[in-house]
Design a protein around this motif. Structure first.
Motif, PDB file in Angstrom:
ATOM      1  N   ARG A   1     -26.864 -29.292 -25.188  1.00 38.44           N
ATOM      2  CA  ARG A   1     -27.001 -29.233 -26.647  1.00 38.44           C
ATOM      3  C   ARG A   1     -25.794 -29.883 -27.330  1.00 38.44           C
ATOM      4  NH1 ARG A   1     -29.165 -24.219 -25.108  1.00 38.44           N
ATOM      5  NH2 ARG A   1     -27.099 -23.263 -25.174  1.00 38.44           N
ATOM      6  N   ARG A   2     -24.689 -30.017 -26.591  1.00 36.58           N
ATOM      7  CA  ARG A   2     -23.478 -30.605 -27.157  1.00 36.58           C
ATOM      8  C   ARG A   2     -23.443 -32.132 -27.020  1.00 36.58           C
ATOM      9  NH1 ARG A   2     -19.513 -29.980 -24.413  1.00 36.58           N
ATOM     10  NH2 ARG A   2     -20.335 -29.009 -22.518  1.00 36.58           N
ATOM     11  N   THR A   3     -24.405 -32.723 -26.339  1.00 37.05           N
ATOM     12  CA  THR A   3     -24.400 -34.177 -26.169  1.00 37.05           C
ATOM     13  C   THR A   3     -24.598 -34.854 -27.519  1.00 37.05           C
ATOM     14  OG1 THR A   3     -25.438 -33.898 -23.992  1.00 37.05           O
ATOM     15  CG2 THR A   3     -25.376 -36.110 -24.911  1.00 37.05           C
ATOM     16  N   PRO A   4     -23.664 -35.699 -27.959  1.00 37.16           N
ATOM     17  CA  PRO A   4     -23.837 -36.389 -29.246  1.00 37.16           C
ATOM     18  C   PRO A   4     -25.121 -37.222 -29.262  1.00 37.16           C
ATOM     19  CG  PRO A   4     -21.575 -36.603 -28.470  1.00 37.16           C
ATOM     20  CD  PRO A   4     -22.372 -36.018 -27.329  1.00 37.16           C
ATOM     21  N   PRO A   5     -25.823 -37.240 -30.383  1.00 37.56           N
ATOM     22  CA  PRO A   5     -27.121 -37.944 -30.441  1.00 37.56           C
ATOM     23  C   PRO A   5     -27.054 -39.403 -30.009  1.00 37.56           C
ATOM     24  CG  PRO A   5     -26.823 -36.574 -32.391  1.00 37.56           C
ATOM     25  CD  PRO A   5     -25.529 -36.530 -31.644  1.00 37.56           C
ATOM     26  N   GLU A   6     -26.001 -40.128 -30.419  1.00 38.56           N
ATOM     27  CA  GLU A   6     -25.925 -41.543 -30.057  1.00 38.56           C
ATOM     28  C   GLU A   6     -25.818 -41.722 -28.554  1.00 38.56           C
ATOM     29  OE1 GLU A   6     -23.220 -45.545 -30.928  1.00 38.56           O
ATOM     30  OE2 GLU A   6     -22.633 -43.622 -31.795  1.00 38.56           O
TER      31      GLU A   6
ATOM     32  N   PRO B   1     -41.449 -24.917  -7.315  1.00 41.45           N
ATOM     33  CA  PRO B   1     -42.882 -25.240  -7.277  1.00 41.45           C
ATOM     34  C   PRO B   1     -43.456 -25.716  -8.596  1.00 41.45           C
ATOM     35  CG  PRO B   1     -42.448 -23.223  -6.056  1.00 41.45           C
ATOM     36  CD  PRO B   1     -41.178 -23.575  -6.758  1.00 41.45           C
ATOM     37  N   ALA B   2     -42.986 -25.203  -9.720  1.00 39.56           N
ATOM     38  CA  ALA B   2     -43.547 -25.585 -11.018  1.00 39.56           C
ATOM     39  C   ALA B   2     -43.291 -27.052 -11.349  1.00 39.56           C
ATOM     40  CB  ALA B   2     -42.953 -24.692 -12.119  1.00 39.56           C
ATOM     41  N   PHE B   3     -42.302 -27.658 -10.692  1.00 35.29           N
ATOM     42  CA  PHE B   3     -41.950 -29.045 -10.986  1.00 35.29           C
ATOM     43  C   PHE B   3     -42.144 -29.969  -9.780  1.00 35.29           C
ATOM     44  CE2 PHE B   3     -39.504 -26.268 -13.743  1.00 35.29           C
ATOM     45  CZ  PHE B   3     -39.654 -26.840 -14.989  1.00 35.29           C
ATOM     46  N   ALA B   4     -42.600 -29.406  -8.675  1.00 39.95           N
ATOM     47  CA  ALA B   4     -42.654 -30.167  -7.427  1.00 39.95           C
ATOM     48  C   ALA B   4     -43.550 -31.397  -7.521  1.00 39.95           C
ATOM     49  CB  ALA B   4     -43.128 -29.264  -6.291  1.00 39.95           C
ATOM     50  N   ALA B   5     -44.680 -31.297  -8.200  1.00 42.40           N
ATOM     51  CA  ALA B   5     -45.627 -32.417  -8.245  1.00 42.40           C
ATOM     52  C   ALA B   5     -45.008 -33.660  -8.865  1.00 42.40           C
ATOM     53  CB  ALA B   5     -46.879 -32.012  -9.028  1.00 42.40           C
ATOM     54  N   GLY B   6     -44.109 -33.475  -9.821  1.00 41.07           N
ATOM     55  CA  GLY B   6     -43.493 -34.622 -10.463  1.00 41.07           C
ATOM     56  C   GLY B   6     -42.233 -35.115  -9.786  1.00 41.07           C
ATOM     57  N   ILE B   7     -41.647 -34.291  -8.923  1.00 46.31           N
ATOM     58  CA  ILE B   7     -40.355 -34.647  -8.329  1.00 46.31           C
ATOM     59  C   ILE B   7     -40.477 -35.085  -6.873  1.00 46.31           C
ATOM     60  CG2 ILE B   7     -38.056 -33.784  -7.725  1.00 46.31           C
ATOM     61  CD1 ILE B   7     -38.181 -31.956 -10.133  1.00 46.31           C
ATOM     62  N   GLU B   8     -41.297 -34.385  -6.094  1.00 47.31           N
ATOM     63  CA  GLU B   8     -41.357 -34.680  -4.660  1.00 47.31           C
ATOM     64  C   GLU B   8     -41.729 -36.121  -4.335  1.00 47.31           C
ATOM     65  OE1 GLU B   8     -43.865 -31.569  -3.091  1.00 47.31           O
ATOM     66  OE2 GLU B   8     -42.100 -30.466  -2.354  1.00 47.31           O
ATOM     67  N   PRO B   9     -42.593 -36.781  -5.130  1.00 43.29           N
ATOM     68  CA  PRO B   9     -42.911 -38.184  -4.804  1.00 43.29           C
ATOM     69  C   PRO B   9     -41.782 -39.162  -5.121  1.00 43.29           C
ATOM     70  CG  PRO B   9     -44.681 -37.153  -6.086  1.00 43.29           C
ATOM     71  CD  PRO B   9     -43.487 -36.257  -6.187  1.00 43.29           C
ATOM     72  N   LEU B  10     -40.736 -38.751  -5.825  1.00 42.91           N
ATOM     73  CA  LEU B  10     -39.681 -39.673  -6.217  1.00 42.91           C
ATOM     74  C   LEU B  10     -38.893 -40.149  -5.010  1.00 42.91           C
ATOM     75  CD1 LEU B  10     -38.328 -37.838  -9.404  1.00 42.91           C
ATOM     76  CD2 LEU B  10     -39.741 -39.913  -9.332  1.00 42.91           C
ATOM     77  N   PRO B  11     -38.437 -41.408  -5.042  1.00 45.45           N
ATOM     78  CA  PRO B  11     -37.669 -41.923  -3.895  1.00 45.45           C
ATOM     79  C   PRO B  11     -36.320 -41.219  -3.766  1.00 45.45           C
ATOM     80  CG  PRO B  11     -37.677 -43.511  -5.706  1.00 45.45           C
ATOM     81  CD  PRO B  11     -38.653 -42.438  -6.077  1.00 45.45           C
ATOM     82  N   ARG B  12     -35.873 -41.095  -2.516  1.00 47.45           N
ATOM     83  CA  ARG B  12     -34.588 -40.470  -2.236  1.00 47.45           C
ATOM     84  C   ARG B  12     -33.565 -41.554  -1.921  1.00 47.45           C
ATOM     85  NH1 ARG B  12     -35.852 -34.928   1.050  1.00 47.45           N
ATOM     86  NH2 ARG B  12     -33.725 -34.521   0.343  1.00 47.45           N
ATOM     87  N   PRO B  13     -32.310 -41.290  -2.217  1.00 44.49           N
ATOM     88  CA  PRO B  13     -31.767 -40.016  -2.675  1.00 44.49           C
ATOM     89  C   PRO B  13     -32.122 -39.734  -4.141  1.00 44.49           C
ATOM     90  CG  PRO B  13     -30.048 -41.675  -2.684  1.00 44.49           C
ATOM     91  CD  PRO B  13     -31.254 -42.310  -2.053  1.00 44.49           C
ATOM     92  N   ARG B  14     -32.432 -38.459  -4.393  1.00 47.97           N
ATOM     93  CA  ARG B  14     -32.658 -38.021  -5.767  1.00 47.97           C
ATOM     94  C   ARG B  14     -31.310 -37.571  -6.335  1.00 47.97           C
ATOM     95  NH1 ARG B  14     -36.493 -34.455  -3.103  1.00 47.97           N
ATOM     96  NH2 ARG B  14     -38.426 -35.597  -2.680  1.00 47.97           N
ATOM     97  N   VAL B  15     -31.004 -38.040  -7.539  1.00 51.87           N
ATOM     98  CA  VAL B  15     -29.685 -37.799  -8.123  1.00 51.87           C
ATOM     99  C   VAL B  15     -29.845 -36.995  -9.415  1.00 51.87           C
ATOM    100  CG1 VAL B  15     -27.569 -38.859  -8.984  1.00 51.87           C
ATOM    101  CG2 VAL B  15     -28.877 -39.980  -7.156  1.00 51.87           C
ATOM    102  N   ALA B  16     -29.388 -35.748  -9.400  1.00 54.89           N
ATOM    103  CA  ALA B  16     -29.376 -34.947 -10.621  1.00 54.89           C
ATOM    104  C   ALA B  16     -28.194 -35.394 -11.476  1.00 54.89           C
ATOM    105  CB  ALA B  16     -29.257 -33.463 -10.288  1.00 54.89           C
ATOM    106  N   VAL B  17     -28.468 -35.718 -12.734  1.00 54.20           N
ATOM    107  CA  VAL B  17     -27.433 -36.187 -13.665  1.00 54.20           C
ATOM    108  C   VAL B  17     -27.336 -35.177 -14.801  1.00 54.20           C
ATOM    109  CG1 VAL B  17     -26.681 -38.075 -15.147  1.00 54.20           C
ATOM    110  CG2 VAL B  17     -27.999 -38.575 -13.076  1.00 54.20           C
ATOM    111  N   LEU B  18     -26.242 -34.433 -14.847  1.00 53.21           N
ATOM    112  CA  LEU B  18     -26.062 -33.352 -15.825  1.00 53.21           C
ATOM    113  C   LEU B  18     -25.015 -33.802 -16.839  1.00 53.21           C
ATOM    114  CD1 LEU B  18     -25.872 -30.342 -13.324  1.00 53.21           C
ATOM    115  CD2 LEU B  18     -27.881 -31.624 -14.106  1.00 53.21           C
ATOM    116  N   ILE B  19     -25.462 -34.070 -18.061  1.00 52.14           N
ATOM    117  CA  ILE B  19     -24.597 -34.648 -19.089  1.00 52.14           C
ATOM    118  C   ILE B  19     -24.219 -33.581 -20.119  1.00 52.14           C
ATOM    119  CG2 ILE B  19     -24.368 -36.437 -20.842  1.00 52.14           C
ATOM    120  CD1 ILE B  19     -24.605 -37.495 -17.993  1.00 52.14           C
ATOM    121  N   GLY B  20     -22.921 -33.420 -20.312  1.00 49.98           N
ATOM    122  CA  GLY B  20     -22.421 -32.482 -21.314  1.00 49.98           C
ATOM    123  C   GLY B  20     -22.229 -33.171 -22.652  1.00 49.98           C
ATOM    124  N   GLY B  21     -21.107 -32.854 -23.334  1.00 46.06           N
ATOM    125  CA  GLY B  21     -20.921 -33.430 -24.652  1.00 46.06           C
ATOM    126  C   GLY B  21     -19.543 -33.198 -25.212  1.00 46.06           C
ATOM    127  N   ARG B  22     -19.450 -33.298 -26.508  1.00 45.80           N
ATOM    128  CA  ARG B  22     -18.161 -33.194 -27.181  1.00 45.80           C
ATOM    129  C   ARG B  22     -17.631 -31.768 -27.126  1.00 45.80           C
ATOM    130  NH1 ARG B  22     -15.077 -36.132 -30.763  1.00 45.80           N
ATOM    131  NH2 ARG B  22     -13.762 -34.878 -32.144  1.00 45.80           N
TER     132      ARG B  22
END
Length: 330
Positions: free
Chosen positions: A211-216, A155-176
C-alpha cells in the motif's frame, strides 16, 4: 505461572493495522502450535484528543468508542497471556499487568521505547539493539508465515501459477518510508534489471505491491513486469502473497521492510534484496541485512538469480518457546 492442561487463553491487542497485528497474532499462533490455546483479538485506538498523552496518563475511558474492550468485564476471567504490539497498545499493556494481579503474563512485541522491565517479556527485533533481562531478541519480527499456512493458500491459485515457467520469482515491492523512497525512475530501473534476470533464466514473475508503493513507481513497474510470463497482482480479489511464496523458487524483496525480509527468509528460499533510494543512513536496516547475510538467507540482488540453500528462519517459533518458558517461571 504454570501452563496447565486446559487451553491457554491468549489475548492479542493492537491498533488493527495489518503489519502490526500480524506480528502479535503470529506470535500468539506460534504459542498455540506448542500448547493448546484460544486466541482472542482486540483492536483499539485512542481518541485523537488524547492520543498525544504519555502512556502512563492514558486510561481506557480515552479510547475511541469504536475500540474493542481491552480488559475483561467484571466477573470475567483475565487471559493468561496478553500479547500486544504497537504504540496504541502500550498504555493498556502496562495497566493489564497491574490490574490482573499477576494472573496475566504481558508480552510486548517490538521495542516499546519504555523500560522493558515494565513488561513481563519484550520480543524485539535484534536490529533495534534493545537489551534487558526480559528481552528476547529475534532476527526480524514475528509473523504468521509457516510452511503449512503457505501450502493451505496454494490450491486456490495453483491453476494460474503451476503452468508458469520456472524459476518462478516472487517480487515483493514496498514503498516510501522515513528511510527509503521508490521513485518512478528507480522503479523502472529495478523492473528492467529484474526483467533481464528472469528472461535470462527462462522464468516467470509473481509480483505484489505494498500500500506504500508510490503510484508512479507502481505503474511503471507493473507495466514492465507484465511483459514477462507470470502475474502482477492488481490489489483486487484474494491476496495471493502466501501462494506466491509457496510456488516461488526465488524471492526478491525491497530493502525498506524488515517484516517482508524476515517473512521471506522463513521459507528457506533464496532471498534477493532490492535496493531503494536512501533518504537517510540505513541504520537498523543495514543491521538486519547483515544478520540475514550471516545466516546465508539473503543477498543483495546483483542482476542474477543465483541459487543457494540455508536453514529457514524460525524466529517466531523461538520467541514462542521463550514466552512459554517465561510463563513457567511465573
Amino acid at each position: 505461572m504454570e501452563v496447565g492442561a486446559s487451553p491457554l487463553s491468549i489475548r492479542v491487542v493492537t491498533d488493527g493495522r495489518a503489519g502490526i497485528e500480524n506480528q502479535a497474532l503470529g506470535l500468539a499462533e506460534a504459542v498455540a502450535r506448542l500448547t493448546p490455546a484460544s486466541v482472542d483479538v482486540r483492536r483499539v485506538r485512542w481518541r485523537p484528543v488524547f492520543d498525544w498523552l504519555p502512556a502512563d496518563l492514558k486510561t481506557p475511558a480515552m479510547l475511541d468508542p469504536a475500540s474493542d474492550a481491552p480488559f475483561p468485564a467484571d466477573g470475567e476471567p483475565w487471559p493468561e497471556l496478553w500479547i500486544a504490539a504497537g504504540r496504541a497498545s502500550l498504555p493498556l499493556s502496562l495497566q493489564a499487568r497491574k490490574r490482573s494481579g499477576g494472573k496475566t503474563v504481558v508480552v510486548q512485541v517490538q521495542d516499546p521505547r519504555l523500560d522493558p522491565s515494565r513488561f513481563d517479556l519484550v520480543v524485539a527485533p535484534a536490529h533495534d539493539g534493545l537489551t534487558g533481562a526480559n528481552v528476547v531478541s529475534i532476527t526480524g519480527s514475528p509473523h504468521r508465515i509457516t510452511p503449512d499456512r503457505l501450502a493451505e493458500a496454494a490450491p486456490a491459485f495453483a491453476a494460474g501459477i503451476e503452468p508458469l515457467p520456472r524459476p518462478r520469482v516472487a517480487v515483493l515491492i514496498g514503498g516510501r518510508s522515513r528511510a527509503f523512497d521508490l521513485t518512478g525512475a528507480h522503479g523502472a530501473g529495478l523492473a528492467d534489471q529484474i526483467g533481464r534476470a528472469v528472461r535470462d533464466a527462462g522464468g516467470s514473475v509473481l509480483t505484489t505491491f505494498s500500500r506504500r508503493t508510490p503510484p508512479e513507481a507502481r505503474k511503471v513497474m507493473a507495466e514492465r513486469l507484465a511483459l514477462l510470463p507470470g502475474q502482477v497482482w492488481d490489489g483486487t480479489g484474494p491476496n495471493p502473497l502466501f501462494a506466491f511464496l509457496h510456488f516461488a523458487d526465488h524471492i526478491l524483496v525491497t530493502e525498506d521492510s524488515a517484516n517482508m525480509a524476515a517473512e521471506a527468509a522463513s521459507t528457506g528460499k533464496p532471498v534477493h534484496v532490492l535496493p531503494m533510494v536512501a533518504l537517510k543512513p540505513p541504520g537498523k536496516f543495514a543491521r538486519l541485512r547483515a544478520d540475514l547475510a550471516a545466516r546465508e538467507a539473503a543477498r543483495p540482488f546483483d542482476g542474477r538469480l543465483e541459487t543457494w540453500t540455508y536453514a529457514p528462519l524460525a524466529e517466531t517459533d523461538r520467541a514462542a518457546r521463550a514466552v512459554l518458558e517465561a510463563m513457567k517461571r511465573g
